[in-house]
Design a protein around this motif. Structure first.
Motif, short mmCIF file in Angstrom:
data_model
loop_
_atom_site.label_atom_id
_atom_site.label_comp_id
_atom_site.label_asym_id
_atom_site.label_seq_id
_atom_site.Cartn_x
_atom_site.Cartn_y
_atom_site.Cartn_z
N VAL A 131 40.56 80.38 50.33
CA VAL A 131 40.76 79.05 50.91
C VAL A 131 41.72 79.13 52.09
O VAL A 131 41.46 78.58 53.16
N GLN A 132 42.80 79.87 51.92
CA GLN A 132 43.79 80.00 53.00
C GLN A 132 43.14 80.62 54.24
O GLN A 132 43.30 80.11 55.35
N GLU A 133 42.41 81.70 54.06
CA GLU A 133 41.77 82.36 55.19
C GLU A 133 40.68 81.49 55.81
O GLU A 133 40.55 81.41 57.03
N GLY A 134 39.89 80.81 54.97
CA GLY A 134 38.82 79.95 55.47
C GLY A 134 39.34 78.75 56.23
O GLY A 134 38.80 78.37 57.26
N VAL A 135 40.41 78.15 55.73
CA VAL A 135 41.01 76.99 56.41
C VAL A 135 41.57 77.42 57.76
O VAL A 135 41.40 76.71 58.77
N LYS A 136 42.21 78.57 57.82
CA LYS A 136 42.72 79.08 59.11
C LYS A 136 41.57 79.28 60.09
O LYS A 136 41.67 78.90 61.26
N LYS A 137 40.50 79.88 59.62
CA LYS A 137 39.34 80.12 60.48
C LYS A 137 38.74 78.80 60.94
O LYS A 137 38.44 78.61 62.12
N GLY A 138 38.58 77.85 60.02
CA GLY A 138 38.02 76.55 60.37
C GLY A 138 38.90 75.78 61.33
O GLY A 138 38.41 75.16 62.27
N ALA A 139 40.22 75.82 61.11
CA ALA A 139 41.15 75.12 62.01
C ALA A 139 41.07 75.69 63.42
O ALA A 139 41.14 74.95 64.40
N THR A 140 40.92 76.99 63.51
CA THR A 140 40.78 77.63 64.83
C THR A 140 39.48 77.18 65.49
O THR A 140 39.47 76.83 66.67
N GLU A 141 38.38 77.16 64.73
CA GLU A 141 37.09 76.72 65.29
C GLU A 141 37.15 75.26 65.75
O GLU A 141 36.55 74.92 66.77
N SER A 149 27.27 79.69 42.20
CA SER A 149 28.46 79.91 43.00
C SER A 149 29.69 79.50 42.20
O SER A 149 29.65 78.61 41.38
N ARG A 150 30.80 80.18 42.47
CA ARG A 150 32.07 79.84 41.81
C ARG A 150 33.05 79.36 42.88
O ARG A 150 32.87 79.64 44.06
N PRO A 151 34.08 78.63 42.47
CA PRO A 151 35.06 78.15 43.46
C PRO A 151 35.75 79.32 44.16
O PRO A 151 35.93 80.39 43.58
N PRO A 152 36.17 79.11 45.40
CA PRO A 152 36.87 80.17 46.13
C PRO A 152 38.27 80.39 45.58
O PRO A 152 38.88 79.47 45.02
N SER A 153 38.78 81.58 45.75
CA SER A 153 40.16 81.89 45.35
C SER A 153 41.13 81.22 46.33
O SER A 153 40.74 80.80 47.42
N TYR A 165 37.98 66.95 58.47
CA TYR A 165 36.96 67.99 58.38
C TYR A 165 36.74 68.42 56.93
O TYR A 165 37.62 68.26 56.09
N SER A 166 35.58 68.98 56.69
CA SER A 166 35.26 69.63 55.42
C SER A 166 35.06 71.11 55.71
O SER A 166 34.29 71.46 56.61
N VAL A 167 35.76 71.95 54.96
CA VAL A 167 35.65 73.41 55.10
C VAL A 167 34.90 73.91 53.88
O VAL A 167 35.34 73.70 52.74
N PHE A 168 33.76 74.59 54.09
CA PHE A 168 32.85 74.96 53.01
C PHE A 168 32.95 76.43 52.63
O PHE A 168 33.17 77.30 53.48
N PHE A 169 32.69 76.66 51.33
CA PHE A 169 32.74 78.01 50.77
C PHE A 169 31.61 78.20 49.76
O PHE A 169 31.19 77.25 49.10
#
Length: 120
Positions: A41-51, A33-37, A90-94
C-alpha cells in the motif's frame, strides 16, 4: 469372433482417447485476490501520488474490497493542505501486492465519506 474384435477395438480406442485427455492443459485453479500488505500500500500510494502529481500532505483510507476498477482492493487517497482545494479524491487499486493504477474516485467508492489517516 466379430464381438471379440469389437471389444478389442473399443478398448484400444478408449486407451487412445484417455491418453489424449491426459495431455490437455487445464486452466489454472482460481485463486481469489487478497488484500495488499502495508508495504505494498505504501509503495502503491507513492506511485499513484506521483502519477496524479499530488504534492504536500496526503491522507489515505483503510484498504477496502471492490467489484469495479482495475483491482480487487483499493484505498482512497486525497491531498491535504492549502494546495488541496479543488483537487479530486483518488482511488488507488491493488490485486494482492500488485499496484494496478490510480483513478479519480467515483461515487460508489464513497471516498469523500470515508475516514482517512495521514500518509507517511
Amino acid at each position: 469372433m466379430h464381438s471379440r474384435y469389437a471389444v478389442t477395438w473399443s478398448a484400444t480406442l478408449t486407451l487412445l482417447l484417455a491418453g489424449c485427455a491426459s495431455n490437455v492443459n487445464l486452466p489454472p485453479v482460481y485463486q481469489p485476490s487478497r488484500p495488499p500488505s502495508a508495504k505494498a500500500v505504501q509503495e502503491g500510494v507513492k506511485k499513484g501520488a506521483t502519477e496524479a502529481k499530488l504534492t504536500g500532505g496526503l491522507e489515505i483510507s483503510v484498504v477496502r474490497h471492490t467489484d469495479h476498477g482495475p483491482g480487487s482492493y483499493f484505498v482512497c487517497l486525497k491531498q491535504t493542505g492549502s494546495t488541496a482545494a479543488g483537487r479530486p479524491v483518488y482511488s488507488v487499486f491493488f490485486d494482492n501486492d500488485d499496484y494496478k493504477g490510480i483513478q479519480s474516485s467515483v461515487l460508489t467508492d464513497a471516498c469523500e465519506a470515508e475516514p482517512s489517516l495521514p500518509f507517511k
